[in-house]
Design an enzyme around this catalytic site. Structure first.
Site, PDB file in Angstrom:
ATOM      1  CE  LYS A   1      -1.880   1.201  -8.766  1.00 48.44           C
ATOM      2  NZ  LYS A   1      -0.573   0.533  -8.605  1.00 48.44           N
TER       3      LYS A   1
ATOM      4  CB  THR B   1       6.204  -5.249 -11.125  1.00 45.74           C
ATOM      5  OG1 THR B   1       4.776  -5.264 -11.167  1.00 45.74           O
ATOM      6  CG2 THR B   1       6.677  -5.895  -9.850  1.00 45.74           C
TER       7      THR B   1
ATOM      8  CE  LYS C   1       5.819  -6.706 -15.246  1.00 39.44           C
ATOM      9  NZ  LYS C   1       4.449  -6.737 -14.728  1.00 39.44           N
TER      10      LYS C   1
ATOM     11  CG  HIS D   1       2.082  -8.082  -2.040  1.00 40.05           C
ATOM     12  ND1 HIS D   1       3.032  -8.150  -3.040  1.00 40.05           N
ATOM     13  CD2 HIS D   1       2.053  -9.309  -1.473  1.00 40.05           C
ATOM     14  CE1 HIS D   1       3.542  -9.362  -3.083  1.00 40.05           C
ATOM     15  NE2 HIS D   1       2.970 -10.090  -2.136  1.00 40.05           N
TER      16      HIS D   1
ATOM     17  CE  LYS E   1       1.619   3.416 -12.928  1.00 38.08           C
ATOM     18  NZ  LYS E   1       2.633   2.667 -12.257  1.00 38.08           N
ATOM     19  NE  ARG E   2      -7.488  -2.532 -11.201  1.00 39.53           N
ATOM     20  CZ  ARG E   2      -8.241  -3.533 -10.765  1.00 39.53           C
ATOM     21  NH1 ARG E   2      -7.917  -4.773 -11.029  1.00 39.53           N
ATOM     22  NH2 ARG E   2      -9.338  -3.292 -10.082  1.00 39.53           N
TER      23      ARG E   2
HETATM   24  C1  26V Z   1      -6.625  -6.436  -1.901  1.00 35.87           C
HETATM   25  C2  26V Z   1      -7.895  -6.843  -2.075  1.00 35.87           C
HETATM   26  C3  26V Z   1      -8.857  -6.370  -1.095  1.00 35.87           C
HETATM   27  C4  26V Z   1     -10.064  -7.211  -1.059  1.00 35.87           C
HETATM   28  C5  26V Z   1     -10.601  -7.585  -2.386  1.00 35.87           C
HETATM   29  C6  26V Z   1      -9.611  -8.162  -3.321  1.00 35.87           C
HETATM   30  C7  26V Z   1      -8.246  -7.661  -3.128  1.00 35.87           C
HETATM   31  C8  26V Z   1      -7.289  -8.039  -4.012  1.00 35.87           C
HETATM   32  C9  26V Z   1      -6.004  -7.606  -3.844  1.00 35.87           C
HETATM   33  C10 26V Z   1      -5.689  -6.812  -2.792  1.00 35.87           C
HETATM   34  C11 26V Z   1      -4.298  -6.394  -2.503  1.00 35.87           C
HETATM   35  C12 26V Z   1      -3.638  -5.835  -3.598  1.00 35.87           C
HETATM   36  C13 26V Z   1      -2.253  -5.606  -3.230  1.00 35.87           C
HETATM   37  C14 26V Z   1      -1.419  -5.396  -4.424  1.00 35.87           C
HETATM   38  O1  26V Z   1      -1.752  -5.774  -5.517  1.00 35.87           O
HETATM   39  N1  26V Z   1      -0.309  -4.791  -4.205  1.00 35.87           N
HETATM   40  C15 26V Z   1       0.628  -4.542  -5.255  1.00 35.87           C
HETATM   41  O2  26V Z   1       1.564  -5.591  -5.209  1.00 35.87           O
HETATM   42  C16 26V Z   1       2.565  -5.452  -6.190  1.00 35.87           C
HETATM   43  C17 26V Z   1       3.430  -6.673  -6.092  1.00 35.87           C
HETATM   44  O3  26V Z   1       4.095  -6.689  -4.896  1.00 35.87           O
HETATM   45  C18 26V Z   1       3.333  -4.173  -5.969  1.00 35.87           C
HETATM   46  O4  26V Z   1       4.273  -4.028  -6.996  1.00 35.87           O
HETATM   47  C19 26V Z   1       2.400  -2.971  -5.956  1.00 35.87           C
HETATM   48  O5  26V Z   1       3.100  -1.812  -5.620  1.00 35.87           O
HETATM   49  C20 26V Z   1       1.284  -3.199  -4.980  1.00 35.87           C
HETATM   50  O6  26V Z   1       0.311  -2.180  -5.071  1.00 35.87           O
END
Ligand code: 26V
Length: 831
Positions: free
Chosen positions: A573, A675, A679, A379, A567-568
């Site tokens: 971004k 996503t 929406k 992701h 968004k975050r």
């Molecule tokens: C990474 C980490 C690193 C360590 C601490 C906790 C943590 C939590 C999540 C993540 C990965 C986040 C990846 C993510 O959210 N990617 C998003 O995924 C969406 C669904 O596929 C996508 O639409 C977004 O473009 C993408 O940024």
């Protein structure tokens, strides 16, 4: 409270028709539902409808829905057992479920029944929805995607279980105090608990630390983890109903609990704190969701959370399998397990451990079955988010898992070395362990039969760069599944006005089959429908403005264009690019307050990771900019900037239907999919975006006249880097940009933003403007100018909006789920 009912006697003639039969069934339903709520109120709260509080009525109502879901789930499970079909288990550290009451009632087709009964007792169902806290067990896109997928799986009658952690605190609540983000704990359980069914009969033990004992017995080598810390994993089930289907997805979340560590000696000595010490330690594992989604941190507790999820889920899956089959030989025929991002990657060695240590499989047999079972989705391509765990931490905390990864690594590196004639570089890149770190993406790839990205562009980038060596090795594993959204939630439930118009124009079949939205194209020259679309948007904007005024006292101008970036908060971004463009416009207006522009309202909402200082100062910039503009009585009539506090699923549901412009402006090549872009599109907003993530596919779907694309392509971004990126050049060349950047130093709303000025031009660690805001600024302004110009012709704008709605069907999560089911998991719907 009113007790009035509209009782109507059923006539003989009416009974004979199918319509009245349905009516009779529905009133029988209504009586049952009413009795059930009365019963729950009395049993759980000792109250009648008249005595109960609103919160109690919400909870009693929710419990009755949970009962219906339980019965539906039981039937669905029986059908699955009978068919002997394969089941998918979706492992994800995050599920951003949001609220459940509205979604489940809608999907069960019971909204009207409940509405009537509650109205009879003086309650507005819409108001009861507001009593429910969001289940915020996720950071953003990743977790919301998982929740949308649960919905689609159930709606399409696929047997599915999601596994995650029951965090006591979900993603923090955000407060903005003098422009700064403050994080408050998200206490969601008192209200959210009603949706959870504890399954204390199905607990598992998860082991940490200690050492590995190996002894030879008649049965062969016995491997045991001894002197270790044992934690109990207690499952809680949340049911998610499918829409107009027999399916129910189960989301099983694990809560950590200490196993009998109450220290009686300390207790007898009166040292009560010490007596319960063990307790707190184990329970820490499921205490809180990690709020960073952008930067990997090697925290021991996070590693423990990941293994806790993986081990409890793997044991559960295997125990379930062994209940029905005498062997694990057919495991891959009956079970598909999904590794959603690398967080659950330890499922690979955990399954190896169970197969070998508990079921006495050979290494090769176990590995062959396990790789056939597992599939992995990536992701993110951001290097800083890719997980790598320190080898020594893993060795100490998970000694058996480490041993297995070590052995997997030896075998894997040997094979690569042989296959690529001693290419050390490849070996180093592809190793599971290198530089003292365990590389979780590499582990996920070698343990899976399928690896996919989440948009076409992203999947290509994985093959071409991030996982190039793996692609050279096993090209057949690599595929793409573009993300999707639960369109029934994000369109039908969030935007009932638009849903009603669709029902009238194209009928309701798009609810089951998203791509049928395309039928709306037939109305693209129908002025009455176009005007209706404009009216709906205006009404939604008015609703949102009223809601915001009610909740926070902020007044919006519903006659302005609503330009939305929600968004975050992350540098890639580029909320900062948007802010710079607003500053430039504000300075133009200061020069000439009579400038003839479309009144614009910029709505931002974003949470920043707590330790992410740059993101927090960008929030502060947006807040200060908004406040400074608001102080100007003339300019504020044309330009307003609002930062909405505490963005979450429920707020997203309110804002998407009220948006005109969808800002999707990440630096090309960085956003895996997005996503929110889907929406907003399905709610008729028009995208202003870069060719990044799923924007590329949105652009293909709507055609270039119905989207505003700007900026560098991912290829151009790469080239620009290679040639040496110099933001100064753009700053010097573009007068408006220079003015906007320099204004940061001058102070906004009395606050100094020279740190951001420095970040853009000089850089803190030598890299200035790392996400190239300045390079894309000019083209961004160009695209926006065209867009606002086009907005003036409301008919033409409505037509573009219509094309966006009509073309959004391919982004229904159902489409993505069908692809996962057919091409990756090999599961079939239950008949
Ligand atoms: C990474 C980490 C690193 C360590 C601490 C906790 C943590 C939590 C999540 C993540 C990965 C986040 C990846 C993510 O959210 N990617 C998003 O995924 C969406 C669904 O596929 C996508 O639409 C977004 O473009 C993408 O940024």
């Amino acid at each position: 409270m009113s007790n009035k009912t509209n009782k109507k006697r059923t006539t003989k003639k009416e009974v004979a028709t199918p319509v009245t039969k349905a009516k009779a069934a529905s009133s029988a339903n209504a009586i049952k539902v009413e009795e059930a709520i009365v019963d729950k109120l009395s049993r759980h709260f000792g109250a009648s409808f008249d005595e109960a509080t609103k919160d109690q009525v919400y909870k009693a109502t929710a419990i009755t829905v949970k009962d219906i879901l339980l019965a539906k789930k039981r039937e669905f499970k029986q059908a699955n057992n009978k068919s002997g079909g394969k089941r998918v288990y979706y492992l994800c550290m995050e599920f951003l479920v949001g609220r459940s009451l509205k979604n489940n009632l809608y999907n069960l087709g019971l909204t009207d029944v409940y509405k009537k009964i509650l109205a009879k007792h003086g309650y507005d169902l819409e108001e009861l929805y507001e009593m429910e806290p969001d289940a915020g067990l996720g950071n953003g896109g990743l977790g919301r995607l998982a929740a949308c997928f649960m919905d689609s799986l159930a709606s399409l009658n696929y047997p599915a279980t999601g596994f995650s952690i029951l965090y006591e605190y979900g993603l923090f609540r955000q407060k903005i105090v003098e422009g700064w983000q403050i994080e408050l704990p998200d206490v969601w359980l008192p209200g959210g608990e009603v949706w959870l069914s504890p399954r204390t009969d199905k607990t598992f033990v998860v082991k940490f630390g200690g050492r590995i004992n190996e002894t030879w017995t008649d049965e062969g080598l016995v491997t045991e983890q001894v002197d270790c810390e044992e934690v109990e994993a207690v499952p809680y089930d949340m049911m998610i109903s499918g829409a107009d289907s027999k399916g129910v997805s189960v989301l099983r979340v694990w809560r950590s609990r200490d196993i009998d560590t109450f220290d009686m000696n300390s207790f007898s000595r009166g040292d009560y704190a010490r007596a319960t010490l063990g307790n707190n330690k184990a329970e820490l594992i499921s205490k809180v969701l990690y709020p960073r989604d952008s930067h990997y941190e090697g925290k021991e507790l996070r590693l423990k959370q990941q293994y806790f999820l993986v081990s409890a889920s793997a044991q559960n899956i295997i125990a379930d399998h062994m209940k029905y089959y005498p062997t694990l030989d057919n495991f891959a025929d009956k079970v598909a397990i999904h590794i959603n991002d690398t967080h659950p990657a330890m499922i690979v060695p955990e399954l190896m451990r169970i197969f070998m240590d508990e079921h006495h499989y050979s290494w090769d047999d176990a590995f062959a079955i396990i790789t056939k079972t597992l599939a992995y989705t990536n992701h993110t391509v951001l290097a800083e988010a890719l997980e790598k765990w320190p080898e020594d931490m893993m060795m100490r905390l998970l000694p058996r898992i480490y041993q297995i990864i070590h052995e997997l690594n030896e075998r894997h590196c040997k094979r690569i070395f042989d296959k690529f004639s001693g290419d050390w570089n490849k070996c180093a890149h592809m190793a599971l362990i290198s530089g003292g770190l365990v590389h979780m993406a590499n582990l996920s790839i070698i343990g899976s039969h399928s690896v996919n990205g989440v948009s076409e562009l992203h999947s290509e980038i994985l093959k071409k760069s991030v996982f190039k060596d793996f692609y050279d090795d096993t090209p057949e594993k690599f595929t793409n599944v573009t993300n999707g959204i639960a369109h029934r939630r994000w369109l039908c439930q969030s935007n009932p006005r638009l849903a009603a118009l669709l029902d009238k124009t194209i009928g309701g079949s798009y609810k089951k089959n998203g791509p049928e939205l395309i039928k709306l194209l037939a109305f693209s020259n129908d002025n009455a429908i176009l005007d209706k679309l404009t009216e709906i948007k205006a009404a939604n904007k008015k609703d949102f403005a009223e809601l915001l005024y009610h909740d926070s006292g902020i007044k919006l101008n519903p006659d302005s264009v609503f330009d939305v970036q929600v968004k975050r908060l992350h540098e890639y971004k580029r909320q900062l690019l948007n802010a710079l463009q607003i500053i430039a416009l504000y300075l133009d207006l200061k020069d000439n307050p009579n400038l003839d522009i479309v009144p614009q309202t910029y709505l931002f909402a974003a949470k920043a990771a707590p330790g992410y200082d740059r993101a927090k100062s960008i929030i502060r910039l947006i807040v200060d900019l908004g406040e400074e503009i608001a102080k100007d009585p003339v300019i504020s009539k044309k330009l307003q900037v609002v930062f909405l506090e505490n963005y979450r699923v429920t707020m997203a549901e309110q804002i998407m239907p009220a948006s005109d412009i969808s800002e999707q402006i990440s630096l090309a090549g960085k956003e895996a999919s997005g996503t929110g872009n889907m929406k907003l599109m399905i709610n008729g907003a028009i995208t202003l975006g870069t060719l990044d993530g799923a924007n590329v596919e949105i652009s293909e779907a709507v055609g270039k006249d119905n989207i505003y694309i700007f900026g560098m392509t991912d290829k151009e971004v790469e080239d620009r880097w290679r040639d040496g990126y110099n933001p100064y050049k753009y700053y010097e060349e573009n007068h408006r940009l220079k003015r906007a950047v320099d204004y940061l130093k001058q102070g906004i709303n009395g606050n100094d933003f020279s740190d951001i000025h420095r970040y853009l031009l000089v850089g803190d660690h030598g890299i200035a403007d790392p996400y190239m805001c300045l390079a894309d600024f000019g083209d961004y302004c160009r695209a926006r100018y065209e867009m606002l110009n086009d907005y003036k012709n409301q008919r033409e704008w409505a037509k573009k909006s219509l094309v966006n709605i009509a073309s959004a069907g391919r982004f229904a999560a159902d489409t993505a789920i069908k692809k996962y089911a057919d091409e990756i998991w090999g599961i079939k719907p239950i008949k």
